[in-house]
Design a protein around this motif. Structure first.
Motif, short mmCIF file in Angstrom:
data_model
loop_
_atom_site.label_atom_id
_atom_site.label_comp_id
_atom_site.label_asym_id
_atom_site.label_seq_id
_atom_site.Cartn_x
_atom_site.Cartn_y
_atom_site.Cartn_z
N GLU A 20 -28.41 -66.57 12.67
CA GLU A 20 -29.67 -66.25 13.36
C GLU A 20 -29.82 -64.75 13.60
O GLU A 20 -28.93 -64.10 14.15
N LEU A 21 -30.97 -64.25 13.22
CA LEU A 21 -31.34 -62.85 13.45
C LEU A 21 -32.66 -62.82 14.20
O LEU A 21 -33.63 -63.45 13.78
N ARG A 22 -32.69 -62.11 15.30
CA ARG A 22 -33.95 -61.89 16.03
C ARG A 22 -34.46 -60.52 15.58
O ARG A 22 -33.79 -59.51 15.79
N ASN A 24 -36.57 -57.08 15.28
CA ASN A 24 -37.13 -56.07 16.16
C ASN A 24 -38.47 -55.62 15.61
O ASN A 24 -38.68 -55.63 14.38
N PRO A 31 -37.19 -55.94 20.73
CA PRO A 31 -36.99 -57.31 20.21
C PRO A 31 -38.31 -58.08 20.20
O PRO A 31 -39.16 -57.89 21.07
N ASP A 33 -40.16 -62.14 19.29
CA ASP A 33 -39.87 -63.56 19.38
C ASP A 33 -39.60 -64.18 18.01
O ASP A 33 -39.45 -65.39 17.90
N VAL A 35 -37.50 -65.30 15.05
CA VAL A 35 -36.12 -65.64 14.74
C VAL A 35 -36.06 -66.03 13.26
O VAL A 35 -36.83 -66.88 12.80
N ILE A 37 -33.46 -67.21 10.14
CA ILE A 37 -32.14 -67.68 9.70
C ILE A 37 -31.89 -67.03 8.35
O ILE A 37 -32.66 -67.22 7.41
N TRP A 87 -37.69 -69.38 9.26
CA TRP A 87 -38.08 -68.49 10.34
C TRP A 87 -38.90 -69.26 11.36
O TRP A 87 -39.42 -70.33 11.09
N ASP A 88 -38.99 -68.66 12.54
CA ASP A 88 -39.78 -69.23 13.61
C ASP A 88 -40.45 -68.07 14.33
O ASP A 88 -39.82 -67.03 14.57
#
Length: 133
Positions: A20-22, A24, A31, A33, A35, A37, A87-88
């Motif tokens: 998981e990568l959030r 920027n 950061p 929202d 996310v 994968i 992704w989300d």
């Protein structure tokens, strides 16, 4: 000190399923929202995608449709897009933006800063080695 090589089994699985990568914000560095994968850059998923794309490029060349530097760029973009498993948090015009190889390629082409974040993360072995936590 001994090293238990079975600890690498989870690392190998994680390279394929992703970590998981959030993301920027590209302008502020804050950061978001979003996310993503991300698969490891040496994963079978990425390798298979690159080979399939290369086969298509070579087939076009055999048909006399010469490819040039654009084909090299497209292959690199396709490889980076294949890093994204899912992704989300990404929408377009208020609607969910499906995570497809075409949409990821389009996003990365339009926003190279996001592409760079994913590329750097995909090469960070520690991000995929959950045993290091």
């Amino acid at each position: 000190m001994s090293f238990d090589i079975s600890s690498l089994d989870e690392y190998s699985r994680s390279k394929e399923t992703g970590a998981e990568l959030r993301l920027n914000h590209p302008a502020t560095g804050e950061p978001t929202d979003i996310v993503v994968i991300v698969a490891h850059h040496e994963s079978k998923r990425v390798r298979d995608a690159v080979l399939a794309h290369a086969d298509r490029v070579l087939a076009e060349q055999r048909k006399g449709r010469s490819k040039n530097a654009r084909a090299i760029y497209d292959t690199s973009l396709y490889q980076d897009a294949a890093l994204v498993v899912s992704w989300d948090g990404i929408t377009a015009a208020g609607e969910p933006y499906p995570c497809t190889i075409e949409n990821v390629s389009r996003l990365f082409s339009q926003h190279p800063e996001l592409r760079q974040q994913v590329r750097e993360f995909a090469s960070d072995n520690a991000a995929f080695f959950r045993g290091a936590d």
